[in-house]
Design a protein around this motif. Sequence first.
Motif, mmCIF file in Angstrom:
data_model
loop_
_atom_site.group_PDB
_atom_site.id
_atom_site.type_symbol
_atom_site.label_atom_id
_atom_site.label_comp_id
_atom_site.label_asym_id
_atom_site.label_seq_id
_atom_site.Cartn_x
_atom_site.Cartn_y
_atom_site.Cartn_z
ATOM 1 N N ALA A 152 0.834 -1.205 0.000
ATOM 2 C CA ALA A 152 0.000 0.000 0.000
ATOM 3 C C ALA A 152 0.868 1.255 0.000
ATOM 4 C CB ALA A 152 -0.927 -0.019 1.208
ATOM 5 N N HIS A 153 0.472 2.175 -0.827
ATOM 6 C CA HIS A 153 1.130 3.474 -0.912
ATOM 7 C C HIS A 153 0.126 4.442 -1.515
ATOM 8 C CE1 HIS A 153 1.606 1.781 -4.930
ATOM 9 N NE2 HIS A 153 1.755 3.019 -5.381
ATOM 10 N N ALA A 154 0.526 5.667 -1.625
ATOM 11 C CA ALA A 154 -0.335 6.684 -2.224
ATOM 12 C C ALA A 154 0.566 7.752 -2.840
ATOM 13 C CB ALA A 154 -1.250 7.301 -1.165
ATOM 14 N N HIS A 155 -0.034 8.619 -3.626
ATOM 15 C CA HIS A 155 0.731 9.706 -4.241
ATOM 16 C C HIS A 155 -0.222 10.802 -4.669
ATOM 17 C CE1 HIS A 155 -0.570 7.208 -7.546
ATOM 18 N NE2 HIS A 155 0.222 6.242 -7.120
ATOM 19 N N PRO A 156 0.270 12.038 -4.676
ATOM 20 C CA PRO A 156 -0.605 13.151 -5.092
ATOM 21 C C PRO A 156 -1.082 13.025 -6.539
ATOM 22 C CG PRO A 156 1.278 13.962 -3.842
ATOM 23 C CD PRO A 156 1.553 12.519 -4.133
ATOM 24 N N GLU A 158 -2.826 11.385 -9.737
ATOM 25 C CA GLU A 158 -3.900 10.424 -10.000
ATOM 26 C C GLU A 158 -3.354 9.346 -10.940
ATOM 27 O OE1 GLU A 158 -7.369 13.802 -10.107
ATOM 28 O OE2 GLU A 158 -5.626 13.857 -11.432
ATOM 29 N N GLU A 159 -3.943 8.188 -10.837
ATOM 30 C CA GLU A 159 -3.343 7.041 -11.517
ATOM 31 C C GLU A 159 -4.420 6.139 -12.115
ATOM 32 O OE1 GLU A 159 0.240 4.366 -10.092
ATOM 33 O OE2 GLU A 159 -1.518 3.976 -8.867
ATOM 34 N N PHE A 160 -4.110 5.525 -13.226
ATOM 35 C CA PHE A 160 -4.978 4.449 -13.727
ATOM 36 C C PHE A 160 -4.149 3.227 -14.067
ATOM 37 C CE2 PHE A 160 -3.749 6.193 -17.900
ATOM 38 C CZ PHE A 160 -3.510 5.053 -18.622
ATOM 39 N N TYR A 161 -4.795 2.095 -13.996
ATOM 40 C CA TYR A 161 -4.251 0.847 -14.529
ATOM 41 C C TYR A 161 -5.310 0.230 -15.436
ATOM 42 C CZ TYR A 161 -0.415 0.519 -11.110
ATOM 43 O OH TYR A 161 0.718 0.721 -10.370
ATOM 44 N N ILE A 162 -4.878 -0.412 -16.466
ATOM 45 C CA ILE A 162 -5.736 -1.278 -17.271
ATOM 46 C C ILE A 162 -5.096 -2.665 -17.272
ATOM 47 C CG2 ILE A 162 -6.765 -1.724 -19.534
ATOM 48 C CD1 ILE A 162 -6.455 1.300 -20.099
ATOM 49 N N LEU A 188 -8.846 2.995 -11.083
ATOM 50 C CA LEU A 188 -8.471 4.399 -10.921
ATOM 51 C C LEU A 188 -8.114 4.663 -9.470
ATOM 52 C CD1 LEU A 188 -11.277 5.908 -13.136
ATOM 53 C CD2 LEU A 188 -8.841 5.950 -13.645
ATOM 54 N N HIS A 189 -7.026 5.356 -9.265
ATOM 55 C CA HIS A 189 -6.589 5.735 -7.922
ATOM 56 C C HIS A 189 -6.615 7.257 -7.805
ATOM 57 C CE1 HIS A 189 -4.172 1.748 -8.034
ATOM 58 N NE2 HIS A 189 -5.371 1.557 -7.511
ATOM 59 N N PRO A 190 -7.550 7.781 -7.012
ATOM 60 C CA PRO A 190 -7.561 9.236 -6.809
ATOM 61 C C PRO A 190 -6.296 9.695 -6.078
ATOM 62 C CG PRO A 190 -9.633 8.234 -6.097
ATOM 63 C CD PRO A 190 -8.661 7.120 -6.328
ATOM 64 N N SER A 194 -4.759 5.537 -0.593
ATOM 65 C CA SER A 194 -3.957 4.318 -0.459
ATOM 66 C C SER A 194 -4.406 3.255 -1.458
ATOM 67 C CB SER A 194 -4.110 3.770 0.962
ATOM 68 O OG SER A 194 -3.445 2.525 1.084
ATOM 69 N N HIS A 195 -3.433 2.584 -2.048
ATOM 70 C CA HIS A 195 -3.768 1.475 -2.939
ATOM 71 C C HIS A 195 -2.646 0.448 -2.915
ATOM 72 C CE1 HIS A 195 -1.899 4.710 -5.327
ATOM 73 N NE2 HIS A 195 -1.297 3.754 -6.012
ATOM 74 N N ALA A 196 -3.033 -0.788 -3.128
ATOM 75 C CA ALA A 196 -2.091 -1.904 -3.125
ATOM 76 C C ALA A 196 -2.540 -2.906 -4.183
ATOM 77 C CB ALA A 196 -2.047 -2.569 -1.752
ATOM 78 N N GLY A 209 -1.049 4.939 -16.051
ATOM 79 C CA GLY A 209 -0.811 6.352 -16.330
ATOM 80 C C GLY A 209 -0.892 7.183 -15.066
ATOM 81 N N TRP A 210 -0.215 8.287 -15.092
ATOM 82 C CA TRP A 210 -0.272 9.290 -14.018
ATOM 83 C C TRP A 210 -0.622 10.631 -14.639
ATOM 84 C CZ3 TRP A 210 3.817 9.812 -9.555
ATOM 85 C CH2 TRP A 210 3.745 8.710 -8.714
ATOM 86 N N ARG A 211 -1.311 11.429 -13.877
ATOM 87 C CA ARG A 211 -1.558 12.811 -14.266
ATOM 88 C C ARG A 211 -1.612 13.638 -12.994
ATOM 89 N NH1 ARG A 211 -5.812 15.231 -13.313
ATOM 90 N NH2 ARG A 211 -5.579 16.624 -15.058
#
Length: 239
Positions: A152-156, A158-162, A188-190, A194-196, A209-211
Amino acid sequence: MPAKAEQLPPRTVDSVPELRALARSTGKYLRAGASAAGVDRDLARIFADDLAQLADAPLGERFPGETDVRALAFAPRVLGRPAAPGLEDLTRAARAAFGLVRWSEFYAEDDWSRDFLPSFANGEGIGPDGRLRHDRIILGLFLLGPETRYPAHAHPAEEFYIVLAGTPAFQVGADSEFVARPPGSIILHPADVSHAIRSGDEPFFGVFGWRGKIAAPSWYRDDMRDPAAPLRFPTIRKT
Ligand SMILES: [Fe+2]
């Protein structure tokens, strides 16, 4: 702490027996085929002799500055299978880009990364460190070996996975359950959530992707559910 790659002994071709096997098989084929019509017999035999020598020679594999990305050993398992229904175009594009993204293990080894790093490959295609530069968006490929937990981690940003291959389980939110996501899933990770990820018995291959605030570092807490726990930051590998 030195990067993991610096701790590894230089690889020789012994670490990739497939190349010895390829040299051996190709040499045999050339030798057997040297008598076939239309084949330059002498040249075929010269090649066959060369390949027979290669099969047993001590060959250095490493180039100066080469970065080990150990998880790329799983690439044949994800690239060699048919695309899932509906993913044909994206899978084709990902395969075509596979050798063009900048693969790295991304993190240096530390207590947080040690367990998953050998199975982690981050391929930045477009972005600040990508093959093509962009300052605001990151687009890349992602490969996680089987039975691996990306903690688990997080970041400012935003992220997607396909998900293109494998059925990883994603946890989005520190209190959430892991949910298995089959090929075709979009996750999608806002920002700062936290996401793992846990891969299953197959490697997970996908597009990510990140934006947004892509220059801000990822963070974690020893307990992601405790907002009073101190922020920690993974050690990023120096490239
Ligand atoms: Fe992330």
